[in-house]
Design an enzyme around this catalytic site. Sequence first.
Site, PDB file in Angstrom:
ATOM      1  N   LYS A  16      22.798  75.865  73.993  1.00 30.52           N
ATOM      2  CA  LYS A  16      23.493  77.148  73.846  1.00 30.52           C
ATOM      3  C   LYS A  16      22.994  77.881  72.605  1.00 30.52           C
ATOM      4  O   LYS A  16      22.736  77.256  71.556  1.00 30.52           O
ATOM      5  CB  LYS A  16      25.000  76.868  73.755  1.00 30.52           C
ATOM      6  CG  LYS A  16      25.896  78.084  73.728  1.00 30.52           C
ATOM      7  CD  LYS A  16      27.355  77.630  73.752  1.00 30.52           C
ATOM      8  CE  LYS A  16      28.334  78.785  73.748  1.00 30.52           C
ATOM      9  NZ  LYS A  16      29.737  78.316  73.859  1.00 30.52           N
ATOM     10  N   SER A  20      32.686  79.939  77.219  1.00 29.71           N
ATOM     11  CA  SER A  20      31.626  80.838  76.780  1.00 29.71           C
ATOM     12  C   SER A  20      30.221  80.288  77.006  1.00 29.71           C
ATOM     13  O   SER A  20      29.233  80.997  76.832  1.00 29.71           O
ATOM     14  CB  SER A  20      31.802  81.146  75.296  1.00 29.71           C
ATOM     15  OG  SER A  20      31.681  79.966  74.499  1.00 29.71           O
ATOM     16  N   SER A  26      35.230  76.143  76.454  1.00 30.79           N
ATOM     17  CA  SER A  26      33.941  76.763  76.765  1.00 30.79           C
ATOM     18  C   SER A  26      32.878  75.823  77.297  1.00 30.79           C
ATOM     19  O   SER A  26      31.820  76.279  77.724  1.00 30.79           O
ATOM     20  CB  SER A  26      33.407  77.488  75.526  1.00 30.79           C
ATOM     21  OG  SER A  26      34.223  78.594  75.217  1.00 30.79           O
TER      22      SER A  26
END
Length: 477
Positions: A81, A158, A182
């Site tokens: 990420k 997310s 997330s």
Amino acid sequence: MDRTLAFATLHQLAALIQKRAISPVELTTYYLERIAAYDQRLNSYLCVLAERALAAARAAETAIAGGHYLGPLHGIPLAIKDLIDLAGHATTGGSLLFKNRIAQEDATVARRLAQAGALFLGKTQMVEFAFGGVGINHHYGTPWNPWDPRVHRIPGGSSSGSGVGVAADLAPAALGSDTGGSVRIPSSFCGLVGLKPTFGRISNNGVLPLDSSLDCIGPLTRSVRDAALLFQVLAGPDPADPDTWSQPCEDVLEDLDGEVDGMRLCLPREYFWKDVDPEVEAAVKQAAHVFADLGVRVDEVSLKELDELAQLRSRGTPIAVEAYSRFREDLEQRLDQFDPIVSARMLDGRRMSAPDYFEIQRGYAQLRRRTHRALQQVDALLTPTTPFAALPAAEVDREDTYTRVNGLCLRNTGAANLLGLCALSLPCGFTRSGLPIGLQLIGRAWTEGRLLRLAHTYEQATPSPWLKQHPRVEAFG
């Protein structure tokens, strides 16, 4: 070769590399070619590091040929990420504000993976500053959930790109972060295993923070064994992160195949079931029967602590206060450069007074202690990860619906973060329209081994979604 590699787990790929059936360069090339073929539409990667990945693959190939095999991650490409620092590359946090923020050194998690022999395909898309559970990003585009090639459905956030990338076989596994769900939300929407460890298990050094008292790095994988492997490599004290210093030691891989007979799994009567889609509820409750057939003691439980949690959350979230405090200067001076759905939530943080903030934080601290006592005789809670399967992005990305849907996405998962627990999302079926459904296991702090053992036993007893069907990724070419 492609049929051998398609949707393979880390452990399957490691076996192929170890017996020289494939090389790290061949494997890395396979994923880079898939990214080039399909990711223009899927939009899972913000930055593809092809040259870096191939150089690392060649180095791994040479080391393995020379007899220096480091273990099951050696030569394996992964995605991370874009809030995790890689030296020499931008860490944007999904924001235009940080598009030129170049990391000076690797985050601890990136360094530990590299030391285990892994390499990085690229950095994945995310909700701006990791502040949202739906997966929408108006700067860089919202990744497309690969389970429906006709309708652009939300990927979950997310860690949206990490979920889409692994689900579409553009990486065999990825790292995400989890402050309120997330890792688990995109895992649920994309049919993956997602682990949120106890806060302090995995170092946050070199990770762009949202709420430094809740942020957790965790893996998104195709199997529980893969999640256990990545957890084992990543967990442990880090001199650069004092929050990791007091954790107990645990070998989750050694315990993965242990007995579950006699373990206790509880379905909470409160909190987690409101507004849950009937198909999701049926799939999760069917999973409870599978656990019972495996010898797990399954029952229902009432926890008054969950009612107190709902009351505290209704007074406002400390995460918004932390976010506003962290980005206050940028919000005041460069508001137009924020994604409006993120800045609106951050600005909510300035409405909470300091006395209210500290009172709520004290309330959470007391509630965590009582919850841990209440769960002493419970190995895990079983709940839906999300109340529904992935919704069409166009229906969610509207002023009149976003706040409500985002809140529902985060409700079930956020409980584990706020109560100081660990949690895992696991596929447990599909809707009639073919969309994945996720169940959530929630355990006491530091009991990741128990959660992984329960999840692995369930996974072994039920067909994996990757055995039954795959997303039709070719439709995105």
